[in-house]
Design a protein around this motif. Structure first.
Motif, PDB file in Angstrom:
ATOM      1  N   GLY A   8       0.758  -1.251  -0.129  1.00 43.22           N
ATOM      2  CA  GLY A   8      -0.129   0.212   0.270  1.00 43.22           C
ATOM      3  C   GLY A   8       0.672   1.283   0.113  1.00 43.22           C
ATOM      4  O   GLY A   8       0.246   2.454   0.000  1.00 43.22           O
ATOM      5  N   GLU A   9       2.342   1.049  -0.132  1.00 41.99           N
ATOM      6  CA  GLU A   9       2.940   2.372  -0.079  1.00 41.99           C
ATOM      7  C   GLU A   9       3.182   2.873  -1.542  1.00 41.99           C
ATOM      8  O   GLU A   9       3.250   2.071  -2.452  1.00 41.99           O
ATOM      9  CB  GLU A   9       4.468   1.986   0.602  1.00 41.99           C
ATOM     10  CG  GLU A   9       4.340   1.604   2.144  1.00 41.99           C
ATOM     11  CD  GLU A   9       5.517   1.505   2.751  1.00 41.99           C
ATOM     12  OE1 GLU A   9       6.758   1.852   2.416  1.00 41.99           O
ATOM     13  OE2 GLU A   9       5.544   0.825   3.827  1.00 41.99           O
ATOM     14  N   THR A  10       3.737   4.021  -1.387  1.00 42.61           N
ATOM     15  CA  THR A  10       3.981   4.750  -2.902  1.00 42.61           C
ATOM     16  C   THR A  10       5.459   4.591  -3.005  1.00 42.61           C
ATOM     17  O   THR A  10       6.068   4.984  -2.521  1.00 42.61           O
ATOM     18  CB  THR A  10       3.587   6.083  -2.984  1.00 42.61           C
ATOM     19  OG1 THR A  10       1.916   6.091  -2.465  1.00 42.61           O
ATOM     20  CG2 THR A  10       3.706   6.909  -4.435  1.00 42.61           C
ATOM     21  N   LYS A  11       5.839   3.798  -4.103  1.00 44.66           N
ATOM     22  CA  LYS A  11       7.057   3.538  -4.550  1.00 44.66           C
ATOM     23  C   LYS A  11       7.327   3.999  -5.876  1.00 44.66           C
ATOM     24  O   LYS A  11       6.395   4.059  -6.685  1.00 44.66           O
ATOM     25  CB  LYS A  11       7.478   2.297  -4.062  1.00 44.66           C
ATOM     26  CG  LYS A  11       7.056   1.766  -2.764  1.00 44.66           C
ATOM     27  CD  LYS A  11       8.417   2.178  -2.097  1.00 44.66           C
ATOM     28  CE  LYS A  11       8.105   1.429  -0.668  1.00 44.66           C
ATOM     29  NZ  LYS A  11       8.795   0.156  -0.312  1.00 44.66           N
ATOM     30  N   GLN A  12       8.463   4.286  -6.221  1.00 50.29           N
ATOM     31  CA  GLN A  12       9.144   4.701  -7.671  1.00 50.29           C
ATOM     32  C   GLN A  12       9.502   3.400  -8.679  1.00 50.29           C
ATOM     33  O   GLN A  12       9.247   3.212  -9.575  1.00 50.29           O
ATOM     34  CB  GLN A  12      10.471   5.372  -7.375  1.00 50.29           C
ATOM     35  CG  GLN A  12      10.131   6.948  -7.124  1.00 50.29           C
ATOM     36  CD  GLN A  12       9.436   7.611  -7.913  1.00 50.29           C
ATOM     37  OE1 GLN A  12       9.476   7.532  -9.334  1.00 50.29           O
ATOM     38  NE2 GLN A  12       8.935   8.870  -7.431  1.00 50.29           N
ATOM     39  N   ASP A  13       9.977   2.406  -7.706  1.00 48.10           N
ATOM     40  CA  ASP A  13      10.806   1.268  -8.361  1.00 48.10           C
ATOM     41  C   ASP A  13       9.715  -0.168  -8.137  1.00 48.10           C
ATOM     42  O   ASP A  13       9.431  -0.323  -7.049  1.00 48.10           O
ATOM     43  CB  ASP A  13      12.144   0.902  -8.002  1.00 48.10           C
ATOM     44  CG  ASP A  13      13.009   2.197  -8.457  1.00 48.10           C
ATOM     45  OD1 ASP A  13      12.730   2.717  -9.577  1.00 48.10           O
ATOM     46  OD2 ASP A  13      13.753   2.609  -7.390  1.00 48.10           O
ATOM     47  N   GLY A  14       9.475  -0.750  -9.133  1.00 49.78           N
ATOM     48  CA  GLY A  14       8.860  -1.985  -9.261  1.00 49.78           C
ATOM     49  C   GLY A  14       8.491  -2.488 -10.532  1.00 49.78           C
ATOM     50  O   GLY A  14       8.982  -2.181 -11.413  1.00 49.78           O
ATOM     51  N   ILE A  15       7.522  -3.311 -10.430  1.00 50.86           N
ATOM     52  CA  ILE A  15       7.001  -4.157 -11.677  1.00 50.86           C
ATOM     53  C   ILE A  15       5.493  -3.970 -11.738  1.00 50.86           C
ATOM     54  O   ILE A  15       4.857  -3.527 -10.781  1.00 50.86           O
ATOM     55  CB  ILE A  15       7.103  -5.682 -11.611  1.00 50.86           C
ATOM     56  CG1 ILE A  15       6.326  -6.389 -10.435  1.00 50.86           C
ATOM     57  CG2 ILE A  15       8.683  -5.915 -11.711  1.00 50.86           C
ATOM     58  CD1 ILE A  15       6.719  -7.964 -10.569  1.00 50.86           C
ATOM     59  N   HIS A  16       4.911  -4.032 -12.990  1.00 50.52           N
ATOM     60  CA  HIS A  16       3.624  -3.761 -13.157  1.00 50.52           C
ATOM     61  C   HIS A  16       2.915  -5.247 -13.761  1.00 50.52           C
ATOM     62  O   HIS A  16       3.581  -5.714 -14.494  1.00 50.52           O
ATOM     63  CB  HIS A  16       3.266  -2.604 -14.232  1.00 50.52           C
ATOM     64  CG  HIS A  16       3.460  -1.254 -13.779  1.00 50.52           C
ATOM     65  ND1 HIS A  16       4.652  -0.545 -13.756  1.00 50.52           N
ATOM     66  CD2 HIS A  16       2.364  -0.556 -13.400  1.00 50.52           C
ATOM     67  CE1 HIS A  16       4.209   0.361 -13.320  1.00 50.52           C
ATOM     68  NE2 HIS A  16       2.908   0.624 -12.792  1.00 50.52           N
ATOM     69  N   ILE A  17       2.051  -5.613 -13.193  1.00 50.04           N
ATOM     70  CA  ILE A  17       1.254  -6.825 -13.595  1.00 50.04           C
ATOM     71  C   ILE A  17      -0.227  -6.546 -14.114  1.00 50.04           C
ATOM     72  O   ILE A  17      -0.844  -6.003 -12.969  1.00 50.04           O
ATOM     73  CB  ILE A  17       1.268  -7.886 -12.562  1.00 50.04           C
ATOM     74  CG1 ILE A  17       2.697  -8.273 -11.990  1.00 50.04           C
ATOM     75  CG2 ILE A  17       0.523  -9.028 -13.005  1.00 50.04           C
ATOM     76  CD1 ILE A  17       2.753  -9.258 -11.051  1.00 50.04           C
ATOM     77  N   VAL A  18      -0.689  -6.641 -15.247  1.00 48.98           N
ATOM     78  CA  VAL A  18      -1.777  -6.259 -15.692  1.00 48.98           C
ATOM     79  C   VAL A  18      -1.908  -4.526 -15.462  1.00 48.98           C
ATOM     80  O   VAL A  18      -0.972  -3.842 -16.058  1.00 48.98           O
ATOM     81  CB  VAL A  18      -2.932  -7.039 -15.105  1.00 48.98           C
ATOM     82  CG1 VAL A  18      -4.236  -6.597 -15.973  1.00 48.98           C
ATOM     83  CG2 VAL A  18      -2.730  -8.339 -15.268  1.00 48.98           C
ATOM     84  N   SER A  19      -2.546  -4.045 -14.608  1.00 46.79           N
ATOM     85  CA  SER A  19      -2.693  -2.716 -14.227  1.00 46.79           C
ATOM     86  C   SER A  19      -2.297  -2.429 -12.895  1.00 46.79           C
ATOM     87  O   SER A  19      -2.338  -1.181 -12.597  1.00 46.79           O
ATOM     88  CB  SER A  19      -3.974  -2.325 -14.392  1.00 46.79           C
ATOM     89  OG  SER A  19      -5.110  -3.080 -13.707  1.00 46.79           O
TER      90      SER A  19
END
Length: 61
Positions: free
Chosen positions: A13-24
């Protein structure tokens, strides 16, 4: 996605810059790393599965 504020992780639930998108949906790097290192016998594993199901449920709603 707002480049200045980041994305909200579907797991923590945190707002982050880096990561992955799965579907939307977005999963931050920290949650992704924790998920892949969590044993299926751990209670946290079931939490991750529940959160991941939300991706597919939202897509099919």
């Amino acid at each position: 996605m707002d480049e200045l504020t980041g994305n909200t992780c579907i797991i923590c639930g945190e707002t982050k810059q880096d990561g992955i998108h799965i579907v939307s949906e977005f999963i931050c790097d920290a949650c992704e790393a924790e998920m892949v290192h969590t044993d299926v016998q751990e209670e946290k594993y079931h939490f991750f599965i529940h959160q991941m199901k939300q991706i597919w449920m939202q897509r099919n709603a």
